[in-house]
Design a protein around this motif. Structure first.
Motif, short mmCIF file in Angstrom:
data_model
loop_
_atom_site.label_atom_id
_atom_site.label_comp_id
_atom_site.label_asym_id
_atom_site.label_seq_id
_atom_site.Cartn_x
_atom_site.Cartn_y
_atom_site.Cartn_z
N TRP A 39 6.84 6.78 6.09
CA TRP A 39 6.80 5.60 5.22
C TRP A 39 7.25 4.33 5.93
N ASP A 51 5.67 2.54 7.95
CA ASP A 51 4.53 1.80 8.48
C ASP A 51 4.34 0.45 7.79
N PHE A 52 5.34 -0.01 7.05
CA PHE A 52 5.17 -1.25 6.29
C PHE A 52 5.39 -2.48 7.18
N HIS A 53 4.81 -3.59 6.72
CA HIS A 53 4.95 -4.88 7.41
C HIS A 53 5.21 -5.96 6.36
N ALA A 81 3.27 -8.27 1.97
CA ALA A 81 3.96 -7.00 2.17
C ALA A 81 2.92 -5.89 2.05
N SER A 82 2.74 -5.14 3.11
CA SER A 82 1.73 -4.08 3.11
C SER A 82 2.31 -2.82 3.71
N GLY A 83 1.68 -1.69 3.39
CA GLY A 83 2.14 -0.41 3.91
C GLY A 83 2.97 0.34 2.89
N THR A 84 3.45 1.50 3.30
CA THR A 84 4.22 2.37 2.41
C THR A 84 5.62 1.83 2.22
N MET A 85 6.14 2.00 1.01
CA MET A 85 7.45 1.45 0.66
C MET A 85 8.55 2.38 1.14
N PHE A 135 12.20 -1.62 2.85
CA PHE A 135 11.04 -2.42 2.42
C PHE A 135 11.49 -3.60 1.57
N SER A 167 0.11 -1.60 -1.32
CA SER A 167 0.89 -0.43 -0.95
C SER A 167 0.44 0.77 -1.76
N CYS A 175 4.53 1.32 -6.22
CA CYS A 175 4.11 -0.08 -6.20
C CYS A 175 3.87 -0.60 -7.62
#
Length: 550
Positions: free
Chosen positions: A169, A171-173, A185-189, A193, A214, A247
């Motif tokens: 998880w 992999d968020f940005h 905000a993208s990717g898994t929480m 995050f 997400s 999300c």
């Protein structure tokens, strides 16, 4: 002479006897004192052991070894493991939980060995019947410990799997959008995050939009982001792409909830990453809270039931109408324009055209139809709304058919009321479309299209939409209207219809061949030239009628 046993001697019968004094045996010397025993000489005072060692060697009494060191210490050890299970490890990397749990299990294993060995030895030394009972309990305890260790091993394996999932998880940005209008905000929480989002808004006080995409992740992160948005009503949230699982929980925390046309939402039951009592209870509490908040927003009981009916990776995906009706979203953000529920009912079917560089003029034409032919526009809208959204390919095909049928119906009606200038502009556009088809496809395709027969455009679809779009925009401009004479209009229609049938059919009433369609293309282009050059009201009627019956 023989001595008698009592010391008397006989010389013979008739001889006088002589008495001797008794002889005493010599006194033997007494036994020597015993030598000191080597073992006793080397014996040392008993060794004094500490409490732990005394238990291990069985030196303690059986009651102390059993009731204190076995029963009481076991209860304390179980309390330690239970306490670990009550911690909310999902707020932190699960590697911490694995390290703490593994350490506790190893400590408890060492304690169990110490307990059982000590009680076994103390029971042997007690020499009582209770010693037998104690040893039986030790055997039972060993079996139970083996079962418990198997359970602990399974728990650790589950934690390792959960830790691996949690690490995926990360992999968020979180960054400032390229246009500077939003925090993206993208990717898994995963863990951290929400912290990064809060820091981003703290560093950019002028930004008031969170754009999120997400698939979900940590329930804890979803709750924390929900609470952050709820505490900052000036920050709007916009779903741009997928917004599923945790999300959706974070999303409803905002006061202003937007979605882009390509956004979609996925609801399902919340899942605890760990099987501990604390984690399971926490997730259950948050899910109940989520349900209550959906009800407070105005969601129907059926929607709430469907939202939490799916499990695992299976999700419930509501359509735009359901999202509006249940107050999940407050508006659709399409290219900076916010559409409310009523406006989006029709706009959703035109968005694909608006995003297509070759379809924008057709979308603009439909905007004009809504003004100049509202009845036809509403009929088109109701037909599209009645199309089942699944399966998607079939729905797209139905939408396409409805679009062209509505466009043709509006064209036919508008030719009766549009100004002469608008009709002529539309006729010129039709000429250009026929020329484009003749050059880029074939003269035969040009003739078929002019006669109302469907053709396959292939890679030339964009050029075709460009050509016809401008003509429809001109026809539906609404810049003035006319009122045609009914008898004259009917006569013109009859004449145009006969001409059109002659161009389309052979003398035997059969569909013409390829050569005929090629010739038909040239004839129709020539006819349009003649009608555009015809002067006066009669020329205008003839042009309208010819375009009307095509």
């Amino acid at each position: 002479m023989h001595p008698d046993d009592d010391g008397r001697a006989y010389a013979g019968e008739g001889l006088a006897t002589a008495r001797f004094p008794p002889v005493e045996p010599p006194v033997l010397p007494g036994a020597p004192p015993p030598l000191p025993s080597p073992s006793r000489a080397a014996a040392k005072p008993p060794e004094r052991r500490n409490f732990l060692s005394a238990h291990w060697h069985g030196d303690l009494s059986l009651p102390v070894s059993y009731w204190i060191n076995l029963v009481l210490v076991t209860l304390l050890a179980r309390g330690l493991l239970t306490g670990l299970g009550t911690l909310d490890w999902q707020r932190h990397p699960l590697t911490w939980a694995i390290a703490a749990t593994a350490t506790a299990v190893l400590i408890c294993l060492g304690i169990a060995v110490w307990q059982y060995v000590g009680v076994w030895r103390a029971a042997g030394r007690s020499g009582s019947g209770w010693g037998v009972v104690a040893r039986i309990m030790v055997v039972i305890g060993c079996v139970g410990s083996c079962v418990g260790m198997r359970t602990n091993a399974r728990v650790l394996a589950d934690m390792l799997h959960a830790s691996s999932e949690q690490q995926s998880w990360n992999d968020f940005h979180v960054r400032v959008a390229a246009d500077g209008r939003a925090i993206d905000a993208s990717g898994t929480m995963g863990v951290g995050f929400t912290d990064q989002i809060e820091q981003a808004f703290a560093s950019h006080a002028g930004i008031h939009l969170l754009r999120i995409a997400s698939r979900g992740g940590s329930v804890t992160e979803g709750v924390e982001l929900h609470d952050f948005l709820h505490a900052h009503p000036d920050i709007a949230v916009e779903a741009d792409g997928i917004c599923a699982s945790a999300c959706t929980l974070a999303f409803i925390g905002a006061a202003q909830r937007l979605a882009t046309p390509q956004a979609w939402f996925g609801f399902h039951q919340m899942r605890s990453l760990l099987a501990t009592t604390r984690s399971v209870d926490y997730v259950s509490e948050q899910q109940d809270r989520f349900k209550r908040e959906l009800h407070e927003l105005g969601a129907t009981p059926d929607f709430v039931r469907l939202a939490f009916a799916r499990q695992g990776n299976d999700v419930y995906v509501p359509d735009r109408a359901e999202l509006f009706d249940n107050h999940i979203i407050t508006a659709i953000d399409a290219d900076g324009r916010h559409w409310q529920a009523d406006g989006w009912r029709s706009e959703q079917f035109l968005q694909a055209l608006r995003h297509d560089p070759h379809g924008r003029t057709l979308a603009a034409a439909f905007d004009r139809i809504a003004l100049v032919q509202p009845a036809i526009y509403q009929q088109w809208l109701q037909r599209d709304l009645a199309v089942p959204v699944r399966p998607h390919p079939a729905a797209v095909a139905r939408y396409n058919d409805n679009f062209w049928h509505a466009l043709d119906a509006a064209r036919a009606r508008q030719l009766e009321v549009a100004s002469t200038q608008d009709v002529r502009r539309y006729a010129v556009s039709e000429q250009q479309t026929l020329e484009m088809l003749r050059r880029q496809l074939s003269p035969s395709a040009c003739g078929r299209y002019a006669s109302g027969i469907a053709i396959t455009l292939g890679s030339h679809g964009g050029a075709f939409r460009d050509a016809v779009g401008s003509g429809y925009v001109a026809l539906f401009s609404g810049q003035g209207t006319v009122q045609l004479s009914t008898p004259a209009w009917r006569a013109s229609l009859g004449s145009a219809l006969r001409q059109h049938q002659a161009e389309r059919w052979t003398a035997h009433g059969e569909l013409a061949d390829e050569a005929h369609w090629t010739a038909a293309c040239s004839r129709q282009l020539a006819t349009l030239d003649q009608l555009l050059a015809a002067p006066g009201a009669n020329g205008d009627l003839a042009l309208r009628a010819y375009l009307r019956v095509r």
